[in-house]
Design an enzyme around this catalytic site. Structure first.
Site, PDB file in Angstrom:
ATOM      1  N   CYS A   1       0.831  -1.205   0.000  1.00 13.85           N
ATOM      2  CA  CYS A   1       0.000   0.000   0.000  1.00 13.85           C
ATOM      3  C   CYS A   1       0.870   1.261   0.000  1.00 13.85           C
ATOM      4  CB  CYS A   1      -0.912   0.015   1.223  1.00 13.85           C
ATOM      5  SG  CYS A   1      -2.040   1.440   1.249  1.00 13.85           S
TER       6      CYS A   1
ATOM      7  N   CYS B   1      -9.052  -0.701   2.100  1.00 15.80           N
ATOM      8  CA  CYS B   1      -8.391   0.565   1.785  1.00 15.80           C
ATOM      9  C   CYS B   1      -8.740   1.001   0.363  1.00 15.80           C
ATOM     10  CB  CYS B   1      -6.877   0.399   1.933  1.00 15.80           C
ATOM     11  SG  CYS B   1      -5.910   1.825   1.370  1.00 15.80           S
TER      12      CYS B   1
ATOM     13  N   CYS C   1     -18.403 -32.092  17.850  1.00 16.25           N
ATOM     14  CA  CYS C   1     -19.017 -32.629  16.632  1.00 16.25           C
ATOM     15  C   CYS C   1     -17.981 -32.807  15.525  1.00 16.25           C
ATOM     16  CB  CYS C   1     -20.162 -31.733  16.169  1.00 16.25           C
ATOM     17  SG  CYS C   1     -19.736 -30.002  15.974  1.00 16.25           S
TER      18      CYS C   1
ATOM     19  N   CYS D   1      -4.976   1.078  -1.946  1.00 11.18           N
ATOM     20  CA  CYS D   1      -4.334  -0.143  -2.460  1.00 11.18           C
ATOM     21  C   CYS D   1      -5.337  -1.211  -2.866  1.00 11.18           C
ATOM     22  CB  CYS D   1      -3.352  -0.703  -1.433  1.00 11.18           C
ATOM     23  SG  CYS D   1      -4.126  -1.352   0.077  1.00 11.18           S
TER      24      CYS D   1
END
Length: 348
Positions: A41, A68, A318, A71
Protein backbone atom coordinates in the site's frame (compact mmCIF):
# COMPACT_ATOMS: atom_id res chain seq x y z
CA UNK A 1 -5.38 -12.72 13.44
CA UNK A 2 -1.68 -13.54 13.57
CA UNK A 3 -0.33 -13.66 17.14
CA UNK A 4 3.25 -14.86 16.61
CA UNK A 5 5.41 -11.85 17.54
CA UNK A 6 8.33 -12.76 15.28
CA UNK A 7 5.98 -13.17 12.32
CA UNK A 8 4.32 -9.82 13.07
CA UNK A 9 7.71 -8.08 13.16
CA UNK A 10 8.62 -9.73 9.85
CA UNK A 11 5.34 -8.58 8.26
CA UNK A 12 5.68 -5.04 9.60
CA UNK A 13 9.15 -4.79 8.08
CA UNK A 14 7.75 -6.02 4.75
CA UNK A 15 4.96 -3.43 5.03
CA UNK A 16 7.35 -0.57 5.66
CA UNK A 17 9.53 -1.69 2.74
CA UNK A 18 6.50 -2.35 0.47
CA UNK A 19 7.86 -5.75 -0.48
CA UNK A 20 5.79 -7.19 -3.31
CA UNK A 21 6.76 -10.81 -2.58
CA UNK A 22 4.44 -10.63 0.45
CA UNK A 23 1.39 -9.90 -1.72
CA UNK A 24 -1.31 -12.38 -0.76
CA UNK A 25 0.71 -13.63 2.23
CA UNK A 26 -0.79 -11.18 4.71
CA UNK A 27 -3.10 -8.20 5.10
CA UNK A 28 -2.66 -5.47 7.69
CA UNK A 29 -5.53 -3.93 9.65
CA UNK A 30 -4.76 -0.39 10.85
CA UNK A 31 -6.53 0.28 14.13
CA UNK A 32 -6.11 4.06 13.91
CA UNK A 33 -7.97 4.32 10.58
CA UNK A 34 -10.16 1.20 10.54
CA UNK A 35 -8.96 0.10 7.09
CA UNK A 36 -6.99 -2.95 5.97
CA UNK A 37 -4.32 -2.92 3.29
CA UNK A 38 -2.11 -5.08 1.16
CA UNK A 39 1.67 -5.13 1.93
CA UNK A 40 2.53 -2.70 -0.90
CA UNK A 41 0.00 0.00 0.00
CA UNK A 42 1.38 3.46 -0.94
CA UNK A 43 -0.28 5.16 2.03
CA UNK A 44 1.75 6.49 4.95
CA UNK A 45 2.83 3.59 7.12
CA UNK A 46 1.13 3.18 10.51
CA UNK A 47 2.90 2.69 13.80
CA UNK A 48 3.62 -0.93 14.71
CA UNK A 49 1.29 -0.84 17.72
CA UNK A 50 -1.60 0.17 15.46
CA UNK A 51 -1.20 -2.88 13.20
CA UNK A 52 -3.01 -6.21 13.28
CA UNK A 53 -1.98 -8.83 10.72
CA UNK A 54 -4.27 -11.34 9.00
CA UNK A 55 -3.69 -14.22 6.63
CA UNK A 56 -6.82 -13.56 4.56
CA UNK A 57 -8.97 -10.61 3.58
CA UNK A 58 -11.97 -12.35 5.10
CA UNK A 59 -10.31 -12.42 8.52
CA UNK A 60 -9.68 -8.67 8.27
CA UNK A 61 -13.29 -8.03 7.27
CA UNK A 62 -14.60 -10.09 10.18
CA UNK A 63 -12.41 -8.04 12.50
CA UNK A 64 -14.41 -4.99 11.29
CA UNK A 65 -11.75 -3.42 9.03
CA UNK A 66 -12.92 -1.95 5.71
CA UNK A 67 -10.87 -2.23 2.49
CA UNK A 68 -8.39 0.57 1.78
CA UNK A 69 -9.39 2.79 -1.14
CA UNK A 70 -5.79 3.36 -2.19
CA UNK A 71 -4.33 -0.14 -2.46
CA UNK A 72 -7.71 -1.94 -2.92
CA UNK A 73 -6.77 -5.17 -1.11
CA UNK A 74 -9.76 -7.03 -2.53
CA UNK A 75 -8.56 -6.77 -6.11
CA UNK A 76 -5.76 -8.66 -7.78
CA UNK A 77 -2.55 -6.56 -7.77
CA UNK A 78 -2.46 -4.25 -10.85
CA UNK A 79 -5.73 -5.73 -12.11
CA UNK A 80 -8.84 -4.06 -10.76
CA UNK A 81 -12.10 -5.53 -12.03
CA UNK A 82 -14.83 -2.95 -12.63
CA UNK A 83 -17.40 -5.41 -11.27
CA UNK A 84 -15.40 -6.08 -8.12
CA UNK A 85 -14.81 -2.36 -7.55
CA UNK A 86 -18.46 -1.48 -8.13
CA UNK A 87 -19.72 -4.14 -5.72
CA UNK A 88 -17.19 -3.29 -3.00
CA UNK A 89 -18.24 0.35 -3.22
CA UNK A 90 -21.91 -0.69 -3.04
CA UNK A 91 -21.25 -2.67 0.13
CA UNK A 92 -19.46 0.28 1.73
CA UNK A 93 -22.44 2.52 0.98
CA UNK A 94 -24.73 0.09 2.85
CA UNK A 95 -22.65 -2.50 4.77
CA UNK A 96 -25.58 -4.03 6.67
CA UNK A 97 -27.54 -4.85 3.50
CA UNK A 98 -28.43 -8.47 2.73
CA UNK A 99 -27.91 -8.95 -1.01
CA UNK A 100 -30.49 -10.69 -3.19
CA UNK A 101 -30.75 -11.46 -6.89
CA UNK A 102 -32.67 -8.29 -7.69
CA UNK A 103 -29.87 -6.16 -6.21
CA UNK A 104 -27.42 -7.48 -8.81
CA UNK A 105 -29.95 -6.80 -11.58
CA UNK A 106 -30.33 -3.22 -10.36
CA UNK A 107 -26.60 -2.75 -10.96
CA UNK A 108 -26.75 -4.60 -14.31
CA UNK A 109 -24.38 -7.26 -12.96
CA UNK A 110 -24.74 -10.98 -13.52
CA UNK A 111 -24.82 -12.73 -10.13
CA UNK A 112 -22.79 -15.74 -11.29
CA UNK A 113 -20.15 -13.44 -12.83
CA UNK A 114 -19.84 -11.55 -9.54
CA UNK A 115 -19.47 -14.81 -7.66
CA UNK A 116 -16.80 -16.09 -10.03
CA UNK A 117 -14.76 -12.87 -10.08
CA UNK A 118 -14.78 -12.47 -6.29
CA UNK A 119 -13.83 -16.13 -5.83
CA UNK A 120 -10.96 -15.79 -8.30
CA UNK A 121 -9.63 -12.55 -6.81
CA UNK A 122 -9.54 -13.36 -3.13
CA UNK A 123 -10.97 -16.77 -2.38
CA UNK A 124 -14.53 -15.99 -1.33
CA UNK A 125 -17.76 -15.22 -3.14
CA UNK A 126 -19.34 -11.78 -3.13
CA UNK A 127 -22.10 -12.94 -0.78
CA UNK A 128 -19.43 -14.25 1.63
CA UNK A 129 -17.64 -10.89 1.37
CA UNK A 130 -20.80 -8.87 2.06
CA UNK A 131 -21.70 -11.12 4.98
CA UNK A 132 -18.19 -10.86 6.45
CA UNK A 133 -18.35 -7.08 6.25
CA UNK A 134 -21.82 -7.01 7.86
CA UNK A 135 -20.76 -9.42 10.61
CA UNK A 136 -17.57 -7.46 11.20
CA UNK A 137 -19.49 -4.26 11.81
CA UNK A 138 -21.98 -5.85 14.18
CA UNK A 139 -19.40 -7.87 16.05
CA UNK A 140 -17.08 -4.90 16.43
CA UNK A 141 -19.42 -3.86 19.23
CA UNK A 142 -18.88 -7.20 20.95
CA UNK A 143 -15.12 -6.91 20.66
CA UNK A 144 -15.09 -3.35 21.99
CA UNK A 145 -17.31 -3.70 25.04
CA UNK A 146 -20.37 -1.90 26.33
CA UNK A 147 -18.80 1.36 27.51
CA UNK A 148 -17.14 2.02 24.16
CA UNK A 149 -20.41 1.27 22.37
CA UNK A 150 -22.20 3.98 24.33
CA UNK A 151 -19.44 6.43 23.41
CA UNK A 152 -19.64 5.46 19.74
CA UNK A 153 -23.40 5.89 19.69
CA UNK A 154 -23.17 9.29 21.34
CA UNK A 155 -20.43 10.60 19.06
CA UNK A 156 -21.65 8.87 15.89
CA UNK A 157 -20.43 5.56 14.42
CA UNK A 158 -19.61 5.51 10.69
CA UNK A 159 -23.35 6.11 10.69
CA UNK A 160 -25.30 5.70 13.90
CA UNK A 161 -28.30 4.28 12.06
CA UNK A 162 -26.06 1.78 10.28
CA UNK A 163 -24.55 0.70 13.56
CA UNK A 164 -27.95 0.31 15.18
CA UNK A 165 -29.27 -1.71 12.25
CA UNK A 166 -26.23 -4.00 12.21
CA UNK A 167 -26.38 -4.47 15.97
CA UNK A 168 -30.12 -5.17 15.85
CA UNK A 169 -29.84 -7.78 13.14
CA UNK A 170 -27.32 -9.80 15.10
CA UNK A 171 -28.41 -9.14 18.69
CA UNK A 172 -32.13 -8.52 18.38
CA UNK A 173 -32.53 -5.01 19.80
CA UNK A 174 -30.79 -1.64 19.55
CA UNK A 175 -28.39 -1.12 22.49
CA UNK A 176 -30.41 1.75 23.93
CA UNK A 177 -33.64 -0.29 24.03
CA UNK A 178 -32.37 -3.22 26.06
CA UNK A 179 -33.67 -3.86 29.55
CA UNK A 180 -32.76 -6.28 32.30
CA UNK A 181 -35.66 -8.72 31.78
CA UNK A 182 -33.59 -11.54 30.27
CA UNK A 183 -30.13 -10.67 29.09
CA UNK A 184 -27.39 -12.85 27.67
CA UNK A 185 -23.91 -11.49 27.09
CA UNK A 186 -21.71 -12.05 24.07
CA UNK A 187 -17.96 -11.73 23.66
CA UNK A 188 -15.47 -11.97 20.82
CA UNK A 189 -12.72 -14.54 21.44
CA UNK A 190 -9.54 -14.65 19.35
CA UNK A 191 -8.36 -18.24 18.89
CA UNK A 192 -5.68 -20.10 16.98
CA UNK A 193 -8.22 -21.03 14.29
CA UNK A 194 -9.87 -17.63 14.00
CA UNK A 195 -12.33 -15.51 15.98
CA UNK A 196 -15.22 -17.12 17.85
CA UNK A 197 -18.30 -15.70 19.51
CA UNK A 198 -19.32 -16.88 22.98
CA UNK A 199 -22.77 -16.21 24.47
CA UNK A 200 -23.73 -16.93 28.07
CA UNK A 201 -25.69 -15.78 31.07
CA UNK A 202 -24.03 -15.37 34.45
CA UNK A 203 -23.96 -19.12 35.06
CA UNK A 204 -23.74 -21.15 31.84
CA UNK A 205 -22.44 -21.04 28.27
CA UNK A 206 -25.17 -21.11 25.60
CA UNK A 207 -23.27 -20.74 22.32
CA UNK A 208 -19.70 -21.00 21.06
CA UNK A 209 -19.17 -20.71 17.30
CA UNK A 210 -16.62 -19.54 14.78
CA UNK A 211 -17.59 -16.06 13.63
CA UNK A 212 -17.42 -17.00 9.95
CA UNK A 213 -19.63 -20.06 10.35
CA UNK A 214 -22.32 -20.10 7.73
CA UNK A 215 -25.71 -19.50 9.34
CA UNK A 216 -24.33 -17.99 12.55
CA UNK A 217 -26.71 -15.04 12.37
CA UNK A 218 -29.67 -17.43 12.20
CA UNK A 219 -28.27 -19.41 15.15
CA UNK A 220 -28.05 -16.28 17.27
CA UNK A 221 -31.53 -15.22 16.19
CA UNK A 222 -33.02 -18.61 17.07
CA UNK A 223 -31.33 -18.53 20.47
CA UNK A 224 -32.60 -15.04 21.17
CA UNK A 225 -36.19 -15.80 20.12
CA UNK A 226 -36.36 -19.16 21.88
CA UNK A 227 -35.26 -17.65 25.16
CA UNK A 228 -37.03 -14.31 24.55
CA UNK A 229 -33.75 -12.70 25.52
CA UNK A 230 -31.69 -9.70 24.54
CA UNK A 231 -28.03 -10.29 23.73
CA UNK A 232 -25.57 -7.51 24.54
CA UNK A 233 -21.78 -7.23 24.53
CA UNK A 234 -20.20 -8.10 27.84
CA UNK A 235 -18.21 -10.50 29.99
CA UNK A 236 -19.41 -13.22 32.34
CA UNK A 237 -17.62 -15.87 34.36
CA UNK A 238 -18.56 -18.66 31.88
CA UNK A 239 -17.11 -16.59 29.02
CA UNK A 240 -13.91 -16.00 30.99
CA UNK A 241 -13.70 -19.70 31.82
CA UNK A 242 -14.20 -20.87 28.24
CA UNK A 243 -11.65 -18.36 26.96
CA UNK A 244 -9.07 -19.75 29.41
CA UNK A 245 -9.96 -23.32 28.53
CA UNK A 246 -9.75 -22.67 24.78
CA UNK A 247 -6.28 -21.21 25.26
CA UNK A 248 -5.23 -24.35 27.14
CA UNK A 249 -6.89 -26.58 24.53
CA UNK A 250 -5.00 -24.96 21.65
CA UNK A 251 -1.79 -25.15 23.66
CA UNK A 252 -2.38 -28.89 24.00
CA UNK A 253 -2.65 -28.86 27.79
CA UNK A 254 -6.41 -29.43 28.14
CA UNK A 255 -8.50 -32.36 26.95
CA UNK A 256 -11.71 -31.94 28.98
CA UNK A 257 -13.79 -28.76 29.17
CA UNK A 258 -15.41 -27.95 32.49
CA UNK A 259 -17.21 -24.68 31.71
CA UNK A 260 -20.91 -25.12 32.67
CA UNK A 261 -23.09 -25.54 29.58
CA UNK A 262 -26.72 -24.76 28.88
CA UNK A 263 -27.93 -27.19 26.20
CA UNK A 264 -31.04 -26.25 24.25
CA UNK A 265 -32.41 -29.19 22.30
CA UNK A 266 -34.83 -32.11 22.28
CA UNK A 267 -34.14 -35.13 24.50
CA UNK A 268 -32.86 -37.00 21.42
CA UNK A 269 -30.52 -34.17 20.44
CA UNK A 270 -29.17 -33.96 23.97
CA UNK A 271 -28.55 -37.71 24.00
CA UNK A 272 -26.53 -37.34 20.78
CA UNK A 273 -24.53 -34.46 22.24
CA UNK A 274 -23.77 -36.56 25.32
CA UNK A 275 -22.43 -39.30 23.04
CA UNK A 276 -20.23 -36.73 21.31
CA UNK A 277 -18.73 -35.71 24.66
CA UNK A 278 -17.82 -39.33 25.29
CA UNK A 279 -15.64 -39.55 22.17
CA UNK A 280 -12.07 -39.24 23.51
CA UNK A 281 -9.66 -36.66 22.04
CA UNK A 282 -7.89 -38.20 19.07
CA UNK A 283 -10.81 -40.55 18.46
CA UNK A 284 -13.59 -40.44 15.89
CA UNK A 285 -17.02 -42.00 15.44
CA UNK A 286 -19.46 -42.25 12.56
CA UNK A 287 -23.13 -41.28 12.65
CA UNK A 288 -23.93 -44.99 12.51
CA UNK A 289 -21.68 -45.66 15.52
CA UNK A 290 -23.54 -43.06 17.57
CA UNK A 291 -26.94 -44.33 16.45
CA UNK A 292 -25.90 -47.84 17.49
CA UNK A 293 -24.69 -46.59 20.89
CA UNK A 294 -28.10 -44.99 21.43
CA UNK A 295 -29.84 -48.27 20.62
CA UNK A 296 -31.37 -46.79 17.46
CA UNK A 297 -29.24 -48.21 14.63
CA UNK A 298 -31.47 -46.83 11.86
CA UNK A 299 -31.48 -43.27 13.24
CA UNK A 300 -28.15 -42.20 11.73
CA UNK A 301 -29.79 -39.40 9.70
CA UNK A 302 -31.40 -38.01 12.84
CA UNK A 303 -28.01 -38.27 14.53
CA UNK A 304 -26.48 -36.24 11.68
CA UNK A 305 -29.14 -33.55 12.09
CA UNK A 306 -28.56 -33.39 15.85
CA UNK A 307 -24.83 -33.17 15.21
CA UNK A 308 -25.39 -30.17 12.92
CA UNK A 309 -27.63 -28.49 15.50
CA UNK A 310 -24.83 -28.37 18.07
CA UNK A 311 -24.20 -24.74 19.10
CA UNK A 312 -21.10 -25.35 21.20
CA UNK A 313 -18.22 -25.91 18.80
CA UNK A 314 -15.12 -27.77 20.08
CA UNK A 315 -16.60 -28.13 23.59
CA UNK A 316 -19.20 -30.58 22.29
CA UNK A 317 -16.87 -32.17 19.74
CA UNK A 318 -19.02 -32.63 16.63
CA UNK A 319 -15.75 -32.36 14.68
CA UNK A 320 -14.96 -35.92 15.87
CA UNK A 321 -17.80 -37.36 13.79
CA UNK A 322 -16.73 -38.62 10.34
CA UNK A 323 -18.30 -40.62 7.54
CA UNK A 324 -18.52 -44.41 7.77
CA UNK A 325 -16.04 -44.70 4.87
CA UNK A 326 -13.43 -42.74 6.82
CA UNK A 327 -13.84 -39.44 4.97
CA UNK A 328 -14.08 -36.30 7.09
CA UNK A 329 -17.62 -35.34 6.08
CA UNK A 330 -19.00 -31.87 6.77
CA UNK A 331 -18.34 -29.35 9.54
CA UNK A 332 -19.98 -25.99 10.22
CA UNK A 333 -16.63 -24.34 10.90
CA UNK A 334 -15.14 -25.64 7.63
CA UNK A 335 -13.37 -28.85 6.64
CA UNK A 336 -9.91 -27.30 7.02
CA UNK A 337 -10.65 -26.51 10.67
CA UNK A 338 -12.08 -29.98 11.23
CA UNK A 339 -8.94 -31.62 9.87
CA UNK A 340 -6.74 -29.31 11.98
CA UNK A 341 -8.70 -30.07 15.16
CA UNK A 342 -8.52 -33.85 14.61
CA UNK A 343 -4.78 -33.71 13.92
CA UNK A 344 -4.25 -31.43 16.92
CA UNK A 345 -6.03 -33.88 19.22
CA UNK A 346 -3.99 -36.82 17.95
CA UNK A 347 -0.72 -35.21 19.00
CA UNK A 348 0.76 -36.60 22.22
Amino acid sequence: MIHNEERKIEYYKALVEKRSEYEGVFYVGVKSTGVFCRPTCPARKPKYENCEFYETAQQALLASFRPCQRCRPLSHPNQVSDIVRLLVEAVEQNPEKRWKGRDFKALSIDESTARRQFKKRFGMTFVEYARARRMGLALKSIRSGEKIIDTQLASGYDSSSGFRDAFSRIMGAPPTLLDDSHILKAAWLDTRLGPMIAISDENELYLLEFVDRRGLEREVERLRKRLKAAIIPGQTKPIQWIEQELTQYFEGTLTEFRTPLHLIGSPFQQSVWEQLRQIPPGGTRSYADIAMALGKPTAYRAVAQANGANQLAIVIPCHRVINTNGELGGYGGGIARKEWLLNHEKRP
